[in-house]
Write an enzyme that holds these catalytic residues in place. Structure first.
Site, PDB file in Angstrom:
ATOM      1  N   THR A  35      45.926  28.402  50.796  1.00  0.00           N
ATOM      2  CA  THR A  35      45.653  29.831  50.613  1.00  0.00           C
ATOM      3  C   THR A  35      44.296  30.011  49.962  1.00  0.00           C
ATOM      4  OG1 THR A  35      46.635  31.923  49.899  1.00  0.00           O
ATOM      5  CG2 THR A  35      46.836  30.081  48.365  1.00  0.00           C
ATOM      6  N   ASN A  36      44.013  31.192  49.447  1.00  0.00           N
ATOM      7  CA  ASN A  36      42.746  31.425  48.742  1.00  0.00           C
ATOM      8  C   ASN A  36      42.971  32.452  47.626  1.00  0.00           C
ATOM      9  OD1 ASN A  36      42.330  34.169  49.840  1.00  0.00           O
ATOM     10  ND2 ASN A  36      42.175  33.058  51.780  1.00  0.00           N
ATOM     11  N   LYS A  37      41.900  32.824  46.951  1.00  0.00           N
ATOM     12  CA  LYS A  37      42.027  33.625  45.729  1.00  0.00           C
ATOM     13  C   LYS A  37      42.073  35.137  45.955  1.00  0.00           C
ATOM     14  CE  LYS A  37      39.251  32.406  42.352  1.00  0.00           C
ATOM     15  NZ  LYS A  37      38.030  31.880  41.700  1.00  0.00           N
ATOM     16  N   SER A  38      42.159  35.589  47.197  1.00  0.00           N
ATOM     17  CA  SER A  38      42.173  37.044  47.430  1.00  0.00           C
ATOM     18  C   SER A  38      43.372  37.694  46.738  1.00  0.00           C
ATOM     19  CB  SER A  38      42.228  37.330  48.929  1.00  0.00           C
ATOM     20  OG  SER A  38      42.504  38.692  49.146  1.00  0.00           O
ATOM     21  N   ALA A 102      41.419  38.020  53.544  1.00  0.00           N
ATOM     22  CA  ALA A 102      40.789  36.702  53.535  1.00  0.00           C
ATOM     23  C   ALA A 102      41.761  35.765  54.259  1.00  0.00           C
ATOM     24  CB  ALA A 102      40.537  36.253  52.101  1.00  0.00           C
TER      25      ALA A 102
END
Ligand code: PMT
Length: 228
Positions: A35-38, A102
């Site tokens: 995943t990512n930090k969005s 994102a």
């Protein structure tokens, strides 16, 4: 419509706006994912600003702990594939599409059915590129007015101008995500809007306020292209 006579609360009256927000998750095994930090804050703020401007909103959201206004149709998804499918199921009759999510760029070729054991010192993941949702919408035979983001840590405007052309979108909102206190998982953001006839800068401000300015700006560009 004469833009200068438009009331802010009716600016997008009768328009349908489809927005993606938040991160996606690509599972590796039953308990792990990429995943990512969005945080979803930018996309949710845009949805709220478009709602306040009178539009009918569908928000396709990745997993974030945010709530939607009851008048916003909010659809929760996890993977890039389900986000793509949900967008495609909802895109007809859309006037404006805004891709603020994102989306994780890759998924694993095969999700392990069992928890991956940490017996080996190294682990190779074979990753396959996800389909680009924004480009898919922009390349439809009758696309809505499409707005993409460009999240870059360097050469921000050069990469953003490239994305405008390559993805065939109407407007790119470029954010320099290397800046502290801006972009991913921050309360504030700063944007340079790029379209085929110019560029405009929106300085660092709270995402809720920035979103209102961006929706006004997007509406202007939309009516320029689709005079009523
Ligand atoms: O969620 P927040 O914490 O509030 O942070 C906001 C944000 C930084 C996530 C947001 O402002 C932002 O920049 N969103 C896009 C992030 C991104 O993934 O950018 P990108 O440059 O990798 O992608 C370019 C564009 O293509 C984006 O509009 C993205 O939504 C879209 N895309 C990308 C890949 C893909 N498979 N499908 C897509 O639609």
């Amino acid at each position: 419509k004469e833009l200068n006579t438009l009331n802010k609360t009716t600016l997008l009256q009768g328009k349908r706006v489809l927005i993606t927000a938040g991160p996606t998750r690509e599972p590796l095994d039953p308990v792990r994912y990429l995943t990512n930090k969005s945080s979803g804050k930018m996309g949710y703020a845009l949805a709220e600003a478009a709602r306040m401007a009178g539009a009918k909103i569908t928000l396709v959201s990745g997993p974030v702990p945010l709530t939607c206004h009851p008048d916003i149709q909010c659809i929760h998804v996890e993977t890039g594939k389900t986000m793509l499918n949900t967008v495609m199921e909802n895109v007809s009759n859309t006037d404006i599409f805004i891709a603020a999510a994102a989306v994780v760029d890759y998924h694993v070729e095969e999700i392990s059915q069992k928890k991956i054991k940490k017996t080996a010192d190294t682990l190779d993941l074979h990753l396959i590129k996800n389909i680009d949702i924004l480009a898919t919408v922009a390349n439809l035979p009758h696309p809505p007015f499409t707005v993409g983001f460009a999240a870059e840590t360097h050469n921000v405007l050069t990469f953003a101008r490239k994305k405008l052309k390559e993805k065939k979108v109407n407007l790119i909102l470029a954010n320099d995500v290397s800046q502290k206190h801006a972009g991913f998982d921050a309360e504030e953001n700063a944007i340079t809007a790029i379209w085929n006839r110019g560029e405009d800068a929106f300085p660092l401000s709270k995402k809720t306020l920035l979103a209102q300015h961006l929706i006004e700006f997007i509406a202007q560009r939309y009516y320029e292209k689709n005079p009523t």
